[in-house]
Design a protein around this motif. Structure first.
Motif, PDB file in Angstrom:
ATOM      1  N   ALA A 105      -8.526  -0.461 -13.633  1.00 17.37           N
ATOM      2  CA  ALA A 105      -8.747  -1.581 -14.556  1.00 17.37           C
ATOM      3  C   ALA A 105      -9.993  -2.365 -14.170  1.00 17.37           C
ATOM      4  CB  ALA A 105      -7.527  -2.498 -14.563  1.00 17.37           C
ATOM      5  N   ALA A 106     -10.189  -2.611 -12.879  1.00 12.85           N
ATOM      6  CA  ALA A 106     -11.359  -3.359 -12.421  1.00 12.85           C
ATOM      7  C   ALA A 106     -12.647  -2.610 -12.758  1.00 12.85           C
ATOM      8  CB  ALA A 106     -11.266  -3.618 -10.916  1.00 12.85           C
ATOM      9  N   GLY A 107     -12.636  -1.288 -12.582  1.00 16.94           N
ATOM     10  CA  GLY A 107     -13.816  -0.502 -12.918  1.00 16.94           C
ATOM     11  C   GLY A 107     -14.154  -0.570 -14.391  1.00 16.94           C
TER      12      GLY A 107
ATOM     13  N   GLY B  74     -16.851 -13.298 -18.388  1.00 13.62           N
ATOM     14  CA  GLY B  74     -15.397 -13.166 -18.414  1.00 13.62           C
ATOM     15  C   GLY B  74     -14.895 -11.885 -17.768  1.00 13.62           C
ATOM     16  N   PRO B  75     -15.255 -10.697 -18.270  1.00 17.34           N
ATOM     17  CA  PRO B  75     -14.749  -9.463 -17.662  1.00 17.34           C
ATOM     18  C   PRO B  75     -15.189  -9.264 -16.219  1.00 17.34           C
ATOM     19  CG  PRO B  75     -16.381  -8.986 -19.373  1.00 17.34           C
ATOM     20  CD  PRO B  75     -16.019 -10.426 -19.497  1.00 17.34           C
ATOM     21  N   LEU B  76     -16.345  -9.803 -15.830  1.00 20.50           N
ATOM     22  CA  LEU B  76     -16.759  -9.677 -14.433  1.00 20.50           C
ATOM     23  C   LEU B  76     -15.807 -10.459 -13.517  1.00 20.50           C
ATOM     24  CD1 LEU B  76     -18.799  -8.589 -12.426  1.00 20.50           C
ATOM     25  CD2 LEU B  76     -20.191 -10.632 -12.822  1.00 20.50           C
ATOM     26  N   LEU B  77     -15.464 -11.681 -13.905  1.00 14.58           N
ATOM     27  CA  LEU B  77     -14.492 -12.452 -13.132  1.00 14.58           C
ATOM     28  C   LEU B  77     -13.123 -11.776 -13.145  1.00 14.58           C
ATOM     29  CD1 LEU B  77     -15.395 -16.108 -14.223  1.00 14.58           C
ATOM     30  CD2 LEU B  77     -15.844 -15.019 -12.010  1.00 14.58           C
ATOM     31  N   ALA B  78     -12.742 -11.202 -14.285  1.00 11.99           N
ATOM     32  CA  ALA B  78     -11.453 -10.510 -14.385  1.00 11.99           C
ATOM     33  C   ALA B  78     -11.396  -9.326 -13.431  1.00 11.99           C
ATOM     34  CB  ALA B  78     -11.225 -10.045 -15.820  1.00 11.99           C
ATOM     35  N   ALA B  79     -12.492  -8.581 -13.318  1.00 11.87           N
ATOM     36  CA  ALA B  79     -12.525  -7.436 -12.408  1.00 11.87           C
ATOM     37  C   ALA B  79     -12.303  -7.875 -10.966  1.00 11.87           C
ATOM     38  CB  ALA B  79     -13.870  -6.707 -12.538  1.00 11.87           C
ATOM     39  N   LEU B  80     -12.933  -8.972 -10.576  1.00  8.83           N
ATOM     40  CA  LEU B  80     -12.755  -9.478  -9.218  1.00  8.83           C
ATOM     41  C   LEU B  80     -11.319  -9.940  -8.976  1.00  8.83           C
ATOM     42  CD1 LEU B  80     -16.081 -11.525  -8.865  1.00  8.83           C
ATOM     43  CD2 LEU B  80     -15.548  -9.285  -7.864  1.00  8.83           C
ATOM     44  N   LEU B  81     -10.701 -10.520  -9.998  1.00 10.50           N
ATOM     45  CA  LEU B  81      -9.329 -11.012  -9.853  1.00 10.50           C
ATOM     46  C   LEU B  81      -8.305  -9.882  -9.770  1.00 10.50           C
ATOM     47  CD1 LEU B  81      -9.533 -14.024 -12.307  1.00 10.50           C
ATOM     48  CD2 LEU B  81      -8.928 -14.169  -9.885  1.00 10.50           C
ATOM     49  N   MET B  82      -8.632  -8.700 -10.290  1.00  9.90           N
ATOM     50  CA  MET B  82      -7.704  -7.574 -10.203  1.00  9.90           C
ATOM     51  C   MET B  82      -7.542  -7.085  -8.761  1.00  9.90           C
ATOM     52  SD  MET B  82      -6.570  -6.992 -13.259  1.00  9.90           S
ATOM     53  CE  MET B  82      -5.785  -5.388 -13.032  1.00  9.90           C
ATOM     54  N   LEU B  83      -8.531  -7.284  -7.929  1.00 13.77           N
ATOM     55  CA  LEU B  83      -8.540  -6.679  -6.593  1.00 13.77           C
ATOM     56  C   LEU B  83      -7.452  -7.207  -5.659  1.00 13.77           C
ATOM     57  CD1 LEU B  83     -12.390  -6.409  -5.992  1.00 13.77           C
ATOM     58  CD2 LEU B  83     -10.812  -4.710  -6.939  1.00 13.77           C
ATOM     59  N   PRO B  84      -7.125  -8.514  -5.654  1.00 14.27           N
ATOM     60  CA  PRO B  84      -6.078  -8.975  -4.718  1.00 14.27           C
ATOM     61  C   PRO B  84      -4.647  -8.670  -5.150  1.00 14.27           C
ATOM     62  CG  PRO B  84      -6.983 -10.832  -5.928  1.00 14.27           C
ATOM     63  CD  PRO B  84      -7.819  -9.649  -6.294  1.00 14.27           C
ATOM     64  N   LEU B  85      -4.438  -8.034  -6.296  1.00 17.30           N
ATOM     65  CA  LEU B  85      -3.074  -7.700  -6.702  1.00 17.30           C
ATOM     66  C   LEU B  85      -2.426  -6.778  -5.670  1.00 17.30           C
ATOM     67  CD1 LEU B  85      -3.568  -7.026 -10.529  1.00 17.30           C
ATOM     68  CD2 LEU B  85      -2.543  -9.044  -9.464  1.00 17.30           C
ATOM     69  N   SER B  86      -1.159  -7.006  -5.395  1.00 21.89           N
ATOM     70  CA  SER B  86      -0.452  -6.219  -4.386  1.00 21.89           C
ATOM     71  C   SER B  86       0.155  -4.968  -5.013  1.00 21.89           C
ATOM     72  CB  SER B  86       0.653  -7.057  -3.740  1.00 21.89           C
ATOM     73  OG  SER B  86       1.773  -7.151  -4.617  1.00 21.89           O
ATOM     74  N   GLY B  87       0.791  -4.163  -4.181  1.00 23.58           N
ATOM     75  CA  GLY B  87       1.456  -2.960  -4.660  1.00 23.58           C
ATOM     76  C   GLY B  87       2.957  -3.065  -4.632  1.00 23.58           C
ATOM     77  N   ARG B  88       3.486  -4.282  -4.599  1.00 24.05           N
ATOM     78  CA  ARG B  88       4.940  -4.471  -4.538  1.00 24.05           C
ATOM     79  C   ARG B  88       5.469  -4.789  -5.929  1.00 24.05           C
ATOM     80  NH1 ARG B  88       7.142  -4.974   0.489  1.00 24.05           N
ATOM     81  NH2 ARG B  88       5.687  -5.088   2.240  1.00 24.05           N
ATOM     82  N   PHE B  89       6.297  -3.906  -6.450  1.00 23.91           N
ATOM     83  CA  PHE B  89       6.835  -4.055  -7.798  1.00 23.91           C
ATOM     84  C   PHE B  89       8.337  -4.281  -7.735  1.00 23.91           C
ATOM     85  CE2 PHE B  89       2.832  -3.237  -9.072  1.00 23.91           C
ATOM     86  CZ  PHE B  89       2.410  -1.924  -9.181  1.00 23.91           C
ATOM     87  N   ARG B  90       8.847  -4.974  -8.776  1.00 26.72           N
ATOM     88  CA  ARG B  90      10.283  -5.162  -8.881  1.00 26.72           C
ATOM     89  C   ARG B  90      10.842  -4.174  -9.876  1.00 26.72           C
ATOM     90  NH1 ARG B  90      10.893 -10.886 -10.313  1.00 26.72           N
ATOM     91  NH2 ARG B  90      12.198 -10.132 -11.975  1.00 26.72           N
ATOM     92  N   SER B  91      11.878  -3.456  -9.479  1.00 23.33           N
ATOM     93  CA  SER B  91      12.493  -2.506 -10.405  1.00 23.33           C
ATOM     94  C   SER B  91      13.957  -2.810 -10.655  1.00 23.33           C
ATOM     95  CB  SER B  91      12.382  -1.075  -9.850  1.00 23.33           C
ATOM     96  OG  SER B  91      13.030  -0.991  -8.601  1.00 23.33           O
TER      97      SER B  91
END
Length: 437
Positions: A305-307, A401-418
């Motif tokens: 998504a960031a790319g 806008g999309p440049l800031l959005a790309a940077l904000l995607m990077l700190p997302l973790s890999g822990r999901f709730r199922s």
């Protein structure tokens, strides 16, 4: 944020296949119904663009004041995104989808019959208020019926609705208005929305059967939405801000592209419309493709998504520097891909971070935040263009806008709730292996 060890694949940032229940064949019908509802409300919203000049003449509204109708629509739309998400978790998506389609359709018919500016504003606010609930209800349906890689693909198909609505409205409505007047378009699409709502009431189910051979049924008792869990999730908060800046670019371009090309680049209005249509058609084709790819990448989907968002920012800068008609037609499909194809990934991540139990509340709340980007950016870009007289400055403003959005995607973790909400008290074990963040 917690998750069971069997529910997360560290490599791809997606639920592990071994933890997924067997899919039910009815899931594709559920997806088609949710997609049809989302497409219909997107089409209802998109009718305004080609109809606006005729509406202004019929109701005696100055061209400069026509934007007030859109403002009223989006105020209702943002509010109902939030409330519709809570309602989807509480009473189930079938009830919300049915009410959204029937009442939004009635609002369309009402607007097609108004004779005054004031009633027109009321009608637009009502249409927006009821139409905004169907996104979260559709997301809740997908979260309940689809899992794993299939879910990302389903989200990709589902989100083609916004692009398709824009394409259909711009291809059909102008001719309809020329031959029959603007009121028929509102009456016709409003009536189709009402009929679709009744079909959804009969065929949709809010969740799959709990056991082999069990009767399909919606939840039998209301459940209190767990908005607190949504607001306490760092990942959902960050994703909400990232989506705001993503839509800053997408809806800012949709709002201003025709004007910037016509007034700033001297492009003929017919060609400008064709360029924007090509831009949107590309998204209809590529959203399911990117959804399919995102479910199979060997790394966390946030990087994909960031790319795409970085590509979006670069294409906006390039588009603003173009000067020839063939160059605009060549750039339009690439820009359309970048401007829309981050969306299936972001929408799928909402469902993963929220879990099935809170997916409606999370989808509705975050989409309400995202839509604020589409409300704010037209005014900001207009002010920049008016003060500088520079088309390129306007596109630079969009690209931020999309440049800031790309940077904000990077700190997302890999822990999901199922786990379902009632089971999450026991789902406290950390994910196996390092998080893919």
């Amino acid at each position: 944020m917690t998750t069971s060890s069997s529910a997360f694949s560290p490599a791809s940032g997606a639920p592990a296949a071994s933890a997924l229940p067997a899919p039910h064949p009815r899931r594709w019908l559920i997806l088609v119904l949710a997609w049809a509802a989302f497409t219909m409300t997107s089409l209802d919203r998109s009718v305004w663009g080609p109809a606006a000049p005729s509406v202004g003449q019929a109701l005696g509204v100055a061209l400069a004041s026509l934007g007030v109708f859109a403002t009223c629509y989006y105020i209702g739309y943002v509010v109902s995104n939030f409330l519709g998400g809570l309602a989807s978790d509480w009473v189930g998506p079938r009830v919300v989808l049915t009410a959204s389609m029937v009442l939004a359709g009635a609002g369309m018919v009402f607007f097609g019959s108004v004779e005054s500016f004031a009633l027109g504003l009321v009608a637009q606010a009502l249409v927006g208020f009821f139409a905004g609930a169907d996104y979260s209800a559709g997301a809740k349906s997908i979260s309940s019926w689809f899992t794993g890689r299939e879910r990302t693909f389903a989200v990709g198909l589902f989100t083609t609705a916004t692009s398709l609505g824009t394409v259909v409205a711009n291809l059909v409505v102008p001719t309809m208005i020329a031959e029959h007047g603007w009121r028929l378009s509102y009456h016709l699409f409003g009536a189709i929305s009402i009929v679709l709502g009744l079909v959804i009431a009969v065929l949709h189910r809010s969740r799959p059967p709990q056991a082999e051979g069990a009767e399909l049924a919606t939840p039998t008792a209301p459940r209190t939405p767990h908005l607190g869990r949504v607001l306490r999730s760092r990942d959902l908060i960050v994703l909400g801000i990232a989506g705001f800046f993503s839509l800053w670019g997408t809806y800012g371009f949709i709002t201003w592209s025709n004007t910037l090309m016509i007034e700033g680049k001297g492009i003929d209005p017919v060609h400008a419309g064709g360029i924007v249509a090509l831009f949107a058609i590309t998204a209809v084709v590529m959203k399911p493709v990117i959804g399919l790819v995102a479910g199979r990448v060997p790394f966390h989907r946030k990087y994909l998504a960031a790319g795409i968002l970085v590509l979006f920012a670069l294409m906006l800068l390039a588009f603003g520097a173009l000067g020839s008609l063939p160059a605009f037609y060549i750039a339009a499909p690439v820009l359309g891909f970048a401007a829309y194809c981050y969306s299936p990934i972001q929408n799928a991540l909402i469902l993963d971070y929220a879990g099935a139990g809170d997916s409606g509340s999370a989808a509705g709340t975050l989409n309400a935040v995202w839509q604020l980007g589409s409300v704010v950016v037209p005014t900001v870009v207009g002010a920049v263009f008016a003060s500088t007289g520079s088309v390129y400055s306007a596109f630079v403003t969009l690209a931020i806008g999309p440049l800031l959005a790309a940077l904000l995607m990077l700190p997302l973790s890999g822990r999901f709730r199922s786990a379902a909400p009632e089971d999450e008290a026991t789902a406290t074990a950390p994910a196996a292996g390092p998080a893919a963040g």
